[in-house]
Design an enzyme around this catalytic site. Structure first.
Site, PDB file in Angstrom:
ATOM      1  N   HIS A  90       0.906  -1.344  -0.058  1.00 16.89           N
ATOM      2  CA  HIS A  90      -0.044  -0.036   0.059  1.00 16.89           C
ATOM      3  C   HIS A  90       0.866   1.425   0.038  1.00 16.89           C
ATOM      4  O   HIS A  90       0.311   2.351  -0.536  1.00 16.89           O
ATOM      5  CB  HIS A  90      -0.898   0.128   1.170  1.00 16.89           C
ATOM      6  CG  HIS A  90      -1.710  -1.040   1.297  1.00 16.89           C
ATOM      7  ND1 HIS A  90      -3.110  -1.406   0.341  1.00 16.89           N
ATOM      8  CD2 HIS A  90      -1.975  -2.189   2.251  1.00 16.89           C
ATOM      9  CE1 HIS A  90      -3.326  -2.803   0.728  1.00 16.89           C
ATOM     10  NE2 HIS A  90      -2.939  -3.012   1.919  1.00 16.89           N
ATOM     11  N   HIS A 115       5.309   6.053   6.801  1.00 23.75           N
ATOM     12  CA  HIS A 115       5.060   5.804   5.431  1.00 23.75           C
ATOM     13  C   HIS A 115       4.700   6.873   4.545  1.00 23.75           C
ATOM     14  O   HIS A 115       4.290   7.939   4.986  1.00 23.75           O
ATOM     15  CB  HIS A 115       3.848   4.610   5.496  1.00 23.75           C
ATOM     16  CG  HIS A 115       2.706   4.907   5.858  1.00 23.75           C
ATOM     17  ND1 HIS A 115       2.194   5.053   7.276  1.00 23.75           N
ATOM     18  CD2 HIS A 115       1.497   5.763   5.308  1.00 23.75           C
ATOM     19  CE1 HIS A 115       1.159   5.689   7.449  1.00 23.75           C
ATOM     20  NE2 HIS A 115       0.647   5.955   6.099  1.00 23.75           N
ATOM     21  N   THR A 195      -6.280   6.921   7.570  1.00 23.95           N
ATOM     22  CA  THR A 195      -6.784   6.976   6.261  1.00 23.95           C
ATOM     23  C   THR A 195      -6.799   5.849   5.470  1.00 23.95           C
ATOM     24  O   THR A 195      -6.871   5.986   4.212  1.00 23.95           O
ATOM     25  CB  THR A 195      -5.864   7.892   5.587  1.00 23.95           C
ATOM     26  OG1 THR A 195      -4.432   7.582   5.473  1.00 23.95           O
ATOM     27  CG2 THR A 195      -5.859   9.446   6.406  1.00 23.95           C
ATOM     28  N   THR A 196      -6.624   4.591   6.210  1.00 23.16           N
ATOM     29  CA  THR A 196      -6.764   3.134   5.407  1.00 23.16           C
ATOM     30  C   THR A 196      -7.584   2.270   6.361  1.00 23.16           C
ATOM     31  O   THR A 196      -7.695   2.615   7.572  1.00 23.16           O
ATOM     32  CB  THR A 196      -5.524   2.576   5.198  1.00 23.16           C
ATOM     33  OG1 THR A 196      -4.883   2.400   6.583  1.00 23.16           O
ATOM     34  CG2 THR A 196      -4.557   3.538   4.315  1.00 23.16           C
TER      35      THR A 196
END
Length: 244
Positions: A90, A115, A195-196
């Protein structure tokens, strides 16, 4: 007789293998594409679709409030040590062996990982930055999360990003403080979500106003991995954005 049993066993094995392959082909994993992308994330976690305090959001500087100073951000992500760099499917994720921490409201939040997204997920007056790093911290006692967003804009080569680019799939000697802006006293703050998936809420978000620089080549390199790994902007609803 033995030959018949052998044939039947082989048929049964073939049917089992076929069924197993069929099931695995239907395993769904969230991503940023058309079939399993953000508009389908509710299928992986109901909060992604029903939550009303979701991230990212668009921030309008003229509609912010003065910061509640009891939640001021104090950054101490100044460790130096080995960090593991992986492509997790991702984003490019960096996990330090011994992370630093931030202080919020009298509590310490440890750095778990950071990340990257090929473009910033949060927008400022509708504008996306060229890239963003999300530094994910957690309170070891309450397990609450706090994320510090470091924006990047095209400019000079970034030494830390160069190290990360060259060590995907291995470990690297790294100091996250090297790419955190020297100016960390000014930021936007609000309460949002991951946000995921699972899009968990009650996440303290801090978006540093002063961006870091990355070269055009570095930005393009990250986008070779993930060019569109950004969740669309979510509704603000009843939340307020604070600024310092």
């Amino acid at each position: 007789m033995n030959k018949t049993i052998l044939i039947l066993s082989m048929v049964a094995l073939a049917m089992t293998s076929s069924l197993s392959g069929s099931e695995s082909s239907h395993d769904k994993h969230w991503d940023y594409g058309t079939n399993n992308g953000p508009t389908h994330w509710e299928e992986f976690s109901g909060t992604c679709g029903k939550g009303i305090h979701q991230s990212p959001v668009n921030i309008i500087p003229g509609k912010t409030l003065e910061m509640n100073h009891s939640y001021d951000l104090s950054m101490h992500d100044d460790f130096t040590g080995l960090a593991k760099v992986i492509d997790n499917g991702h984003s490019i994720k960096v996990t330090p062996e011994h992370g630093g921490h931030i202080n919020l409201h009298g509590e310490s939040f440890d750095l778990l990982q950071f990340h990257f997204h090929g473009k910033s997920e949060h927008t400022i007056d509708g504008r996306r930055f060229d890239m963003v790093a999300h530094m994910v911290h957690q309170n070891p006692k309450t397990k609450q999360l706090a994320v510090v967003a470091v924006f990047f804009e095209e400019g000079e080569t970034n030494k830390v990003l160069e190290k990360i680019i060259n060590h995907v799939g291995s470990s690297v000697q790294l100091d996250p403080q090297d790419f955190v802006p020297l100016e960390t006293a000014h930021y936007y703050h609000y309460v949002g979500s991951l946000t995921t998936p699972p899009c968990s809420e009650n996440v303290q978000w801090y978006l540093l106003k002063v961006p870091q620089q990355a070269s055009k080549q570095q930005i393009e390199h990250f986008r070779k991995f993930y060019v569109d790994n950004e969740r669309p902007v979510q509704e603000l609803h009843d939340r307020l954005i604070e600024t310092n």
